[in-house]
Design a protein around this motif. Structure first.
Motif, PDB file in Angstrom:
ATOM      1  N   ARG A   7      19.776 122.637  76.661  1.00  8.06           N
ATOM      2  CA  ARG A   7      19.031 121.966  77.722  1.00  8.06           C
ATOM      3  C   ARG A   7      18.571 122.968  78.782  1.00  8.06           C
ATOM      4  O   ARG A   7      19.261 123.950  79.090  1.00  8.06           O
ATOM      5  CB  ARG A   7      19.880 120.873  78.361  1.00  8.06           C
ATOM      6  N   HIS A   9      17.970 123.872  82.522  1.00  7.13           N
ATOM      7  CA  HIS A   9      18.452 123.541  83.861  1.00  7.13           C
ATOM      8  C   HIS A   9      17.573 124.145  84.946  1.00  7.13           C
ATOM      9  O   HIS A   9      17.493 123.618  86.056  1.00  7.13           O
ATOM     10  CB  HIS A   9      19.886 124.037  84.038  1.00  7.13           C
ATOM     11  N   VAL A  59      14.685 118.787  87.200  1.00  2.36           N
ATOM     12  CA  VAL A  59      15.333 119.200  85.952  1.00  2.36           C
ATOM     13  C   VAL A  59      16.731 119.768  86.205  1.00  2.36           C
ATOM     14  O   VAL A  59      17.589 119.723  85.319  1.00  2.36           O
ATOM     15  CB  VAL A  59      14.446 120.217  85.194  1.00  2.36           C
ATOM     16  N   GLU A  61      18.950 118.488  88.128  1.00  2.00           N
ATOM     17  CA  GLU A  61      19.848 117.332  88.130  1.00  2.00           C
ATOM     18  C   GLU A  61      19.821 116.583  86.806  1.00  2.00           C
ATOM     19  O   GLU A  61      20.818 115.966  86.407  1.00  2.00           O
ATOM     20  CB  GLU A  61      19.470 116.364  89.258  1.00  2.00           C
ATOM     21  N   HIS A  62      18.688 116.628  86.138  1.00  2.00           N
ATOM     22  CA  HIS A  62      18.523 115.930  84.861  1.00  2.00           C
ATOM     23  C   HIS A  62      17.937 116.905  83.838  1.00  2.00           C
ATOM     24  O   HIS A  62      16.736 116.883  83.564  1.00  2.00           O
ATOM     25  CB  HIS A  62      17.610 114.715  85.032  1.00  2.00           C
ATOM     26  N   PRO A  63      18.775 117.791  83.316  1.00  4.13           N
ATOM     27  CA  PRO A  63      18.275 118.842  82.412  1.00  4.13           C
ATOM     28  C   PRO A  63      17.576 118.274  81.191  1.00  4.13           C
ATOM     29  O   PRO A  63      17.949 117.219  80.671  1.00  4.13           O
ATOM     30  CB  PRO A  63      19.539 119.612  82.032  1.00  4.13           C
ATOM     31  N   ALA A  64      16.549 118.980  80.747  1.00  2.00           N
ATOM     32  CA  ALA A  64      15.706 118.514  79.642  1.00  2.00           C
ATOM     33  C   ALA A  64      16.110 119.194  78.343  1.00  2.00           C
ATOM     34  O   ALA A  64      16.300 120.419  78.295  1.00  2.00           O
ATOM     35  CB  ALA A  64      14.238 118.817  79.935  1.00  2.00           C
ATOM     36  N   TYR A 110      12.327 115.333  78.647  1.00  4.15           N
ATOM     37  CA  TYR A 110      13.270 114.223  78.591  1.00  4.15           C
ATOM     38  C   TYR A 110      14.715 114.693  78.626  1.00  4.15           C
ATOM     39  O   TYR A 110      15.089 115.662  77.958  1.00  4.15           O
ATOM     40  CB  TYR A 110      13.046 113.403  77.320  1.00  4.15           C
ATOM     41  N   GLU A 111      15.525 113.951  79.363  1.00  2.41           N
ATOM     42  CA  GLU A 111      16.939 114.271  79.465  1.00  2.41           C
ATOM     43  C   GLU A 111      17.683 114.006  78.163  1.00  2.41           C
ATOM     44  O   GLU A 111      18.647 114.700  77.839  1.00  2.41           O
ATOM     45  CB  GLU A 111      17.570 113.446  80.597  1.00  2.41           C
ATOM     46  N   CYS A 120      19.723 112.540  69.502  1.00  2.00           N
ATOM     47  CA  CYS A 120      18.931 112.279  70.694  1.00  2.00           C
ATOM     48  C   CYS A 120      18.358 110.874  70.629  1.00  2.00           C
ATOM     49  O   CYS A 120      18.425 110.201  69.585  1.00  2.00           O
ATOM     50  CB  CYS A 120      17.839 113.325  70.897  1.00  2.00           C
TER      51      CYS A 120
END
Length: 421
Positions: A7, A9, A59, A61-64, A110-111, A120
């Motif tokens: 992911r 960050h 991103v 806080e909500h890594p992709a 998308y997280e 996923c």
């Protein structure tokens, strides 16, 4: 359920995380990812972070999840899609959703959706846009590579030609024309070549130009010009344009001086772009395929020929769903072999480092199997890797027997002999 994924960050901050996937909603689908091929676009995304158009500002806080060239098995289907998709189906996706004009895309935005993951969740827009594609072929990697193949297919369809005084474009490369693939001995160039030789709208002459002789030699082994001519009637040339003082003149000479009807440029390098422009013939179409990271990138082109010779420049990024379906169908029919793009394989634990160092790693496509632990290994080095891990010996036997190419048998062997991580 627990999932592992690479992911994003922040810019240049990729991590192999373990986290909890939420339960799917009625308009979502849970999938098991088996393979993902790493794209230069993912490298650009990873290095730019939130400066990339497809990456959301929060991103950190909500890594992709990274990776958009993936394939696998459907595990659970939300009620909304139960009539169309079933658990156990093999799948791939077309990541260029263009959903309501938004830039969000699996593998960037998308997280909980991306290809460098064990599992996923496909959001509703993937299905609403018709971008979840059932795959009925033999090997997962072929479905993963359908996406990069679709990008080249889209470039062929997006090319256009004109007639003086007629204000409608003739779409597609010129049938029976002359095609050049510049900086074309890399993975995407070889993907374009295999399509050019076997699609329904074919040129009569194809020239693959590059300055890397090793790549050219490997390409000539995969596509022997004499065999290509006998099989397809197409005149194929591999040319090291770096060996000539006047590179444009040397390439134009192959056409009898007329120049090329279609030129695909596969490197965002100013002299390469200028060369690609200089070899265009009358009404020649230049597709600048390779996307730069520099927003100010520019290169000289001949505007005299734009005016008097009707030469024109356009660019494509990605393909559409129809292009990907075409790729899957041609692969299933044995007309194209996307394995010509693959030079390395590895496990999920190799994906982050591989992505961040992609420009420095020679060769073509890097293929990741997300449920195994394996260092990134060049197909040419499988035999040497067997000295430290005897499993590689069997893999080397299979690949060497297949002209050094990855293949369904190799994939099956890998999935059987490497314990799921």
């Amino acid at each position: 359920m627990k999932a592992r994924a690479v992911r994003l960050h922040a810019a240049r901050d990729l991590r192999l995380d373990e986290f909890e996937l939420p339960a799917i909603k009625e308009d979502e689908i849970l999938v098991k990812v088996v393979s993902d091929s790493i794209c230069m676009s993912t490298y650009k995304c990873a290095t730019l972070g939130v400066e990339h158009k497809r990456v959301h500002e929060d991103v950190a806080e909500h890594p992709a999840i990274m990776g958009h060239e993936f394939a696998g098995d459907i595990v659970e289907v939300g009620a909304k899609w139960a009539g169309r998709f079933k658990p156990g189906m093999k799948f791939t996706i077309q990541p260029a959703l263009n959903y309501k004009g938004a830039m969000w895309s699996p593998g960037y935005s998308y997280e909980f959706c991306g290809g460098d993951a064990t599992y996923c969740i496909l959001p509703a827009e993937v299905m609403e846009c018709g971008c979840l594609l059932e795959y009925t072929g033999e090997a997962y990697y072929q479905a993963s590579l359908a996406e990069p193949m679709s990008c080249s297919i889209g470039a062929f369809h997006a090319a256009y030609h004109t007639q003086m005084g007629v204000y409608e474009h003739e779409m597609g490369i010129r049938e029976g024309g002359k095609l050049a693939i510049v900086a074309g001995a890399g993975p995407m160039g070889l993907g374009a070549l295999t399509y050019a030789l076997h699609c329904d709208r074919r040129p009569s002459l194809v020239v693959v130009a590059d300055i890397n002789q090793d790549r050219l030699d490997r390409a000539a082994e995969l596509f022997p010009p004499a065999e290509v001519r006998e099989e397809t009637g197409i005149d194929l040339h591999f040319v090291n344009n770096g060996e000539f003082e006047d590179q444009a003149a040397a390439l134009r000479e192959i056409t009898g001086g007329a120049g090329f009807d279609d030129v695909l440029c596969y490197a965002p390098v100013a002299p390469v772009v200028t060369l690609a422009d200089a070899i265009l013939g009358r009404d020649g179409c230049l597709n600048f395929f390779a996307g730069p990271t520099d927003k100010q990138f520019s290169a000289p082109i001949n505007f005299y020929e734009v005016h008097y010779g009707s030469t024109h420049v356009m660019g494509t990024t990605g393909g559409n769903t129809a292009d990907e379906v075409e790729s899957l169908e041609l692969t299933a029919a044995g007309r194209i072999d996307p394995a010509v793009m693959v030079t390395h394989v590895g496990g999920l634990d190799a994906a982050a480092e591989t992505t961040l160092n992609l420009p420095k790693i020679p060769g073509g496509k890097k293929l990741i199997y997300t449920h195994v632990s394996m260092p990134l290994t060049a197909l040419a080095n499988l035999r040497a890797a067997a000295e430290g891990d005897e499993r590689f010996a069997g893999l080397a036997d299979i690949v060497e027997a297949n002209r050094g190419l990855w293949c369904p048998t190799a994939e099956r062997y890998l999935l059987e002999h490497w314990v799921e991580a």
